[in-house]
Design a protein around this motif. Structure first.
Motif, PDB file in Angstrom:
ATOM      1  N   ALA A 153       0.815  -1.216   0.000  1.00  0.00           N
ATOM      2  CA  ALA A 153       0.000   0.000   0.000  1.00  0.00           C
ATOM      3  C   ALA A 153       0.849   1.267   0.000  1.00  0.00           C
ATOM      4  O   ALA A 153       0.434   2.294  -0.542  1.00  0.00           O
ATOM      5  CB  ALA A 153      -0.948  -0.004   1.189  1.00  0.00           C
ATOM      6  N   TYR A 214     -12.314  -5.012  -5.226  1.00  0.00           N
ATOM      7  CA  TYR A 214     -11.194  -4.117  -5.503  1.00  0.00           C
ATOM      8  C   TYR A 214     -11.503  -3.188  -6.677  1.00  0.00           C
ATOM      9  O   TYR A 214     -11.015  -2.046  -6.720  1.00  0.00           O
ATOM     10  CB  TYR A 214      -9.939  -4.938  -5.793  1.00  0.00           C
ATOM     11  CG  TYR A 214      -8.676  -4.115  -5.934  1.00  0.00           C
ATOM     12  CD1 TYR A 214      -7.954  -3.730  -4.813  1.00  0.00           C
ATOM     13  CD2 TYR A 214      -8.201  -3.724  -7.183  1.00  0.00           C
ATOM     14  CE1 TYR A 214      -6.798  -2.977  -4.932  1.00  0.00           C
ATOM     15  CE2 TYR A 214      -7.053  -2.976  -7.317  1.00  0.00           C
ATOM     16  CZ  TYR A 214      -6.356  -2.604  -6.181  1.00  0.00           C
ATOM     17  OH  TYR A 214      -5.209  -1.856  -6.298  1.00  0.00           O
ATOM     18  N   VAL A 217     -12.923  -0.011  -5.537  1.00  0.00           N
ATOM     19  CA  VAL A 217     -11.942   0.814  -4.831  1.00  0.00           C
ATOM     20  C   VAL A 217     -11.024   1.534  -5.814  1.00  0.00           C
ATOM     21  O   VAL A 217     -10.789   2.740  -5.703  1.00  0.00           O
ATOM     22  CB  VAL A 217     -11.116  -0.051  -3.857  1.00  0.00           C
ATOM     23  CG1 VAL A 217     -10.032   0.787  -3.177  1.00  0.00           C
ATOM     24  CG2 VAL A 217     -12.020  -0.680  -2.798  1.00  0.00           C
ATOM     25  N   LEU A 221     -11.449   5.276  -5.657  1.00  0.00           N
ATOM     26  CA  LEU A 221     -10.468   5.795  -4.691  1.00  0.00           C
ATOM     27  C   LEU A 221      -9.071   5.711  -5.282  1.00  0.00           C
ATOM     28  O   LEU A 221      -8.661   6.570  -6.040  1.00  0.00           O
ATOM     29  CB  LEU A 221     -10.582   5.010  -3.372  1.00  0.00           C
ATOM     30  CG  LEU A 221     -11.937   5.124  -2.640  1.00  0.00           C
ATOM     31  CD1 LEU A 221     -11.994   4.180  -1.441  1.00  0.00           C
ATOM     32  CD2 LEU A 221     -12.184   6.556  -2.201  1.00  0.00           C
ATOM     33  N   SER A 222      -8.340   4.665  -4.942  1.00  0.00           N
ATOM     34  CA  SER A 222      -6.990   4.470  -5.489  1.00  0.00           C
ATOM     35  C   SER A 222      -6.629   2.998  -5.360  1.00  0.00           C
ATOM     36  O   SER A 222      -7.244   2.257  -4.595  1.00  0.00           O
ATOM     37  CB  SER A 222      -5.963   5.321  -4.737  1.00  0.00           C
ATOM     38  OG  SER A 222      -5.824   4.859  -3.391  1.00  0.00           O
ATOM     39  N   TRP A 223      -5.608   2.590  -6.109  1.00  0.00           N
ATOM     40  CA  TRP A 223      -5.218   1.185  -6.051  1.00  0.00           C
ATOM     41  C   TRP A 223      -4.622   0.839  -4.683  1.00  0.00           C
ATOM     42  O   TRP A 223      -4.715  -0.297  -4.216  1.00  0.00           O
ATOM     43  CB  TRP A 223      -4.235   0.853  -7.169  1.00  0.00           C
ATOM     44  CG  TRP A 223      -2.860   1.469  -7.035  1.00  0.00           C
ATOM     45  CD1 TRP A 223      -2.446   2.645  -7.576  1.00  0.00           C
ATOM     46  CD2 TRP A 223      -1.741   0.929  -6.335  1.00  0.00           C
ATOM     47  NE1 TRP A 223      -1.125   2.889  -7.249  1.00  0.00           N
ATOM     48  CE2 TRP A 223      -0.670   1.838  -6.501  1.00  0.00           C
ATOM     49  CE3 TRP A 223      -1.520  -0.223  -5.598  1.00  0.00           C
ATOM     50  CZ2 TRP A 223       0.584   1.620  -5.930  1.00  0.00           C
ATOM     51  CZ3 TRP A 223      -0.274  -0.456  -5.032  1.00  0.00           C
ATOM     52  CH2 TRP A 223       0.763   0.464  -5.209  1.00  0.00           C
ATOM     53  N   GLN A 224      -4.018   1.821  -4.012  1.00  0.00           N
ATOM     54  CA  GLN A 224      -3.433   1.555  -2.691  1.00  0.00           C
ATOM     55  C   GLN A 224      -4.487   1.253  -1.629  1.00  0.00           C
ATOM     56  O   GLN A 224      -4.257   0.425  -0.732  1.00  0.00           O
ATOM     57  CB  GLN A 224      -2.594   2.747  -2.215  1.00  0.00           C
ATOM     58  CG  GLN A 224      -1.355   3.015  -3.044  1.00  0.00           C
ATOM     59  CD  GLN A 224      -1.594   4.060  -4.126  1.00  0.00           C
ATOM     60  OE1 GLN A 224      -2.737   4.240  -4.578  1.00  0.00           O
ATOM     61  NE2 GLN A 224      -0.532   4.730  -4.546  1.00  0.00           N
ATOM     62  N   MET A 225      -5.652   1.892  -1.709  1.00  0.00           N
ATOM     63  CA  MET A 225      -6.666   1.727  -0.671  1.00  0.00           C
ATOM     64  C   MET A 225      -7.177   0.281  -0.576  1.00  0.00           C
ATOM     65  O   MET A 225      -7.565  -0.184   0.500  1.00  0.00           O
ATOM     66  CB  MET A 225      -7.849   2.663  -0.928  1.00  0.00           C
ATOM     67  CG  MET A 225      -7.586   4.119  -0.589  1.00  0.00           C
ATOM     68  SD  MET A 225      -7.075   4.365   1.138  1.00  0.00           S
ATOM     69  CE  MET A 225      -8.505   3.762   2.013  1.00  0.00           C
ATOM     70  N   TRP A 228      -5.006  -1.389   1.849  1.00  0.00           N
ATOM     71  CA  TRP A 228      -5.272  -0.941   3.219  1.00  0.00           C
ATOM     72  C   TRP A 228      -6.528  -1.624   3.765  1.00  0.00           C
ATOM     73  O   TRP A 228      -6.568  -2.043   4.935  1.00  0.00           O
ATOM     74  CB  TRP A 228      -5.456   0.579   3.253  1.00  0.00           C
ATOM     75  CG  TRP A 228      -4.172   1.365   3.183  1.00  0.00           C
ATOM     76  CD1 TRP A 228      -3.793   2.231   2.195  1.00  0.00           C
ATOM     77  CD2 TRP A 228      -3.094   1.350   4.130  1.00  0.00           C
ATOM     78  NE1 TRP A 228      -2.556   2.755   2.454  1.00  0.00           N
ATOM     79  CE2 TRP A 228      -2.102   2.232   3.641  1.00  0.00           C
ATOM     80  CE3 TRP A 228      -2.866   0.673   5.323  1.00  0.00           C
ATOM     81  CZ2 TRP A 228      -0.907   2.464   4.314  1.00  0.00           C
ATOM     82  CZ3 TRP A 228      -1.674   0.892   6.011  1.00  0.00           C
ATOM     83  CH2 TRP A 228      -0.709   1.781   5.502  1.00  0.00           C
ATOM     84  N   PHE A 229      -7.546  -1.741   2.932  1.00  0.00           N
ATOM     85  CA  PHE A 229      -8.792  -2.357   3.383  1.00  0.00           C
ATOM     86  C   PHE A 229      -8.611  -3.829   3.758  1.00  0.00           C
ATOM     87  O   PHE A 229      -9.193  -4.323   4.726  1.00  0.00           O
ATOM     88  CB  PHE A 229      -9.876  -2.225   2.303  1.00  0.00           C
ATOM     89  CG  PHE A 229     -10.442  -0.847   2.181  1.00  0.00           C
ATOM     90  CD1 PHE A 229     -10.584  -0.034   3.297  1.00  0.00           C
ATOM     91  CD2 PHE A 229     -10.835  -0.341   0.946  1.00  0.00           C
ATOM     92  CE1 PHE A 229     -11.109   1.256   3.181  1.00  0.00           C
ATOM     93  CE2 PHE A 229     -11.362   0.935   0.826  1.00  0.00           C
ATOM     94  CZ  PHE A 229     -11.500   1.742   1.958  1.00  0.00           C
TER      95      PHE A 229
END
Length: 537
Positions: A153, A214, A217, A221-225, A228-229
């Motif tokens: 992330a 995913y 998301v 949002l973003s690929w990193q989130m 995190w989830f």
């Protein structure tokens, strides 16, 4: 000949062949000879327990039901997360290729480096499990997945993503092979089929749900989130594994009343009549004592010797059968989320969210497979055993590999549909068929492996999964590019042909399986390497 299975010419009692029901005649003797053997309870009261549990309350086979269920379902939950990690970025490969300014295949191979770590560590984690037990490996596995998700992330570039995904693969390995060994350690033969189906279902559910969730998301949002989830349920799984996955490794002493020079005949029909010498039954361990992370060592063999131990199993035909029927079938199916971004962009001009939603077909397929095959595999083998005079043959499991043809029809139907302006729902239905095939056939193949190689099944799975992940990792470098060059139809027809070829391997395995088991039994130096046990409390 047992329902099409050729009898062996060398051993009278081939390991794996066992008395499952007290019906009929068994090799010319009345089945009531087995009246003293332990049986199941309730609706399974007519089934003789294989293997026969000891009198030790700490024997995992004697665990109370709640404890077995807590252990199994905790691992099933972790396996779902395990399945989700590898393909979940698939719907965003085209989007990420534009973001990073690289090709789709380069993005796929970067995130696909998880397969490199998964395959390489698969062999070594089995070594650790054999030496130090399963519990410490499971705890290390889920912890490493948790840490590597955080690393991914916060990765600033492709190089860091590759490294983090390799370590994610290290963490994933136990939940993709070691669970089969745990099932073998805590459940009896007639219970393993449904449990293996559920385990396969959980991995497949993760593979399909991961990209679906995913995709929302990454689109909004973003690929990193997404990473995190996923750390939230991974943190929960660490807690659950600590409290409910106790050590399942148990050294069960076999004492045969009919000693022969053939160690390979242990666990056969004759072995089921093991004598019960006077032994001191230890007290049941407390729940708190079961929470110990370190449980000592379970063998005196060196780590190097244990690492080399799986490789002789390359000489076992069962290993290659598992690689074809389970390993490569997983490869063909796993290419779907890897290539879904390219396929659905070319065919239907879908965005990341729409591509993710196509995984709903996979969910339908695996739910249907679990509902049907869970009870069917165990009931079917018991039914066939009754028709076989009460004798259970592991090859009865192979019958359920007919479901691989659903995968063939799925890939071929999708290929033909691309030239007939088939709507997207048709493609999703084909994905459902392929997923249905994988759960039913894959669980049957793994259960057959457990019945055939027993405590050594872990080594065969390690070799098969290593080969599977290396093949799949290789495909990540060119699969999307091939689809773009050759077209969706040709690519899917190739998958259909590969699936059909893999299914054909089940035909000779069913016919000659008993002779293969005899070959394995007659070469104990290769396939039954034992170690000296350390009794560590």
């Amino acid at each position: 000949m047992a329902i099409g299975i050729l009898e062996d010419k060398y051993l009278e009692h081939v390991p794996g062949t066992a008395l499952l029901s007290d019906l009929g005649l068994i090799h010319g003797r009345q089945a009531n000879e087995a009246a003293t053997l332990k049986r199941g309870t309730g609706k399974d009261s007519h089934i003789i327990l294989i293997p026969q549990p000891s009198d030790d309350p700490n024997d995992p086979l004697n665990w109370p039901k709640w404890r077995k269920e807590a252990c199994f379902w905790t691992l099933a939950f972790a396996a779902t997360l395990d399945g989700a990690l590898s393909p979940m970025v698939g719907p965003g490969y085209v989007l990420l290729s534009n973001q990073f300014g690289v090709s789709v295949d380069e993005v796929a191979s970067s995130f696909g480096s998880i397969l490199l770590g998964l395959g390489c560590f698969m062999l070594f984690q089995n070594t650790l499990a054999a030496k130090y037990g399963h519990r410490i490996v499971y705890l290390s596995s889920v912890s490493l997945m948790f840490i590597s998700c955080i690393w991914c992330a916060v990765s600033p570039n492709i190089a860091s993503i590759k490294a983090s995904r390799v370590f994610q693969g290290f963490g994933m390995s136990a939940l993709q092979s070691l669970v089969a060994s745990t099932i073998e350690q805590i459940y009896f033969v007639h219970e393993r089929g449904s449990r293996t189906v559920i385990w396969s279902f959980c991995i497949m559910a993760g593979i399909t749900l991961g990209p679906l969730l995913y995709s929302y998301v990454i689109q909004n949002l973003s690929w990193q989130m997404g990473f995190w989830f996923v750390t939230i349920p991974l943190g929960i799984s660490i807690f659950l594994v600590f409290f409910f996955v106790h050590e399942t490794t148990y050294i069960r002493q076999e004492k045969s009343s009919d000693k022969t020079s053939k160690e390979s005949e242990k666990q056969s029909v004759e072995d089921a009549k093991s004598s019960t010498d006077d032994v001191v039954v230890p007290p049941r361990k407390s729940f708190i004592s079961q929470l110990a992370v370190w449980n000592g060592t379970f063998t005196d063999a060196s780590l190097f010797k244990l690492f080399l131990r799986p490789f002789p199993f390359l000489l076992s035909p069962v290993t290659w059968f598992i690689f074809l029927s389970h390993g490569l079938q997983t490869v063909w199916l796993s290419l779907m989320p890897i290539c879904s971004s390219t396929i659905f962009t070319i065919e239907y001009n879908f965005n990341a969210t729409q591509i993710g939603l196509t995984n709903l077909g996979g969910i339908v397929g695996i739910v249907l497979a679990m509902c049907i095959s869970g009870p069917l595999t165990d009931w079917g083998t018991v039914w066939m055993s009754k028709r076989n005079g009460g004798i259970y043959e592991p090859e009865f499991r192979i019958v359920f590999l007919l479901s691989m043809l659903f995968g063939v029809f799925g890939y071929a139907g999708w290929a033909v549909g691309t030239t007939q302006n088939m709507p997207w729902i048709g493609a999703v239905s084909c994905i459902a068929m392929a997923n249905f095939s994988m759960v039913v056939a894959g669980s049957a193949a793994v259960t057959y492996l457990l019945d055939t190689h027993r405590e050594n099944a872990l080594h065969v799975l390690a070799l098969s999964n290593f080969g599977k992940n290396m093949v799949l990792y290789g495909f990540t470098f060119f699969a999307n590019g091939m689809i773009a060059r050759k077209g969706v139809k040709i690519s899917l027809l190739i998958l259909a042909a590969c699936q059909a070829a893999c299914w054909l391997a089940s035909v000779p395995m069913y016919i000659y399986g008993k002779r293969v088991r005899s070959f394995i039994a007659r070469h104990p130096r290769l396939f039954h390497a034992g170690e000296t046990v350390n009794h560590v409390s």
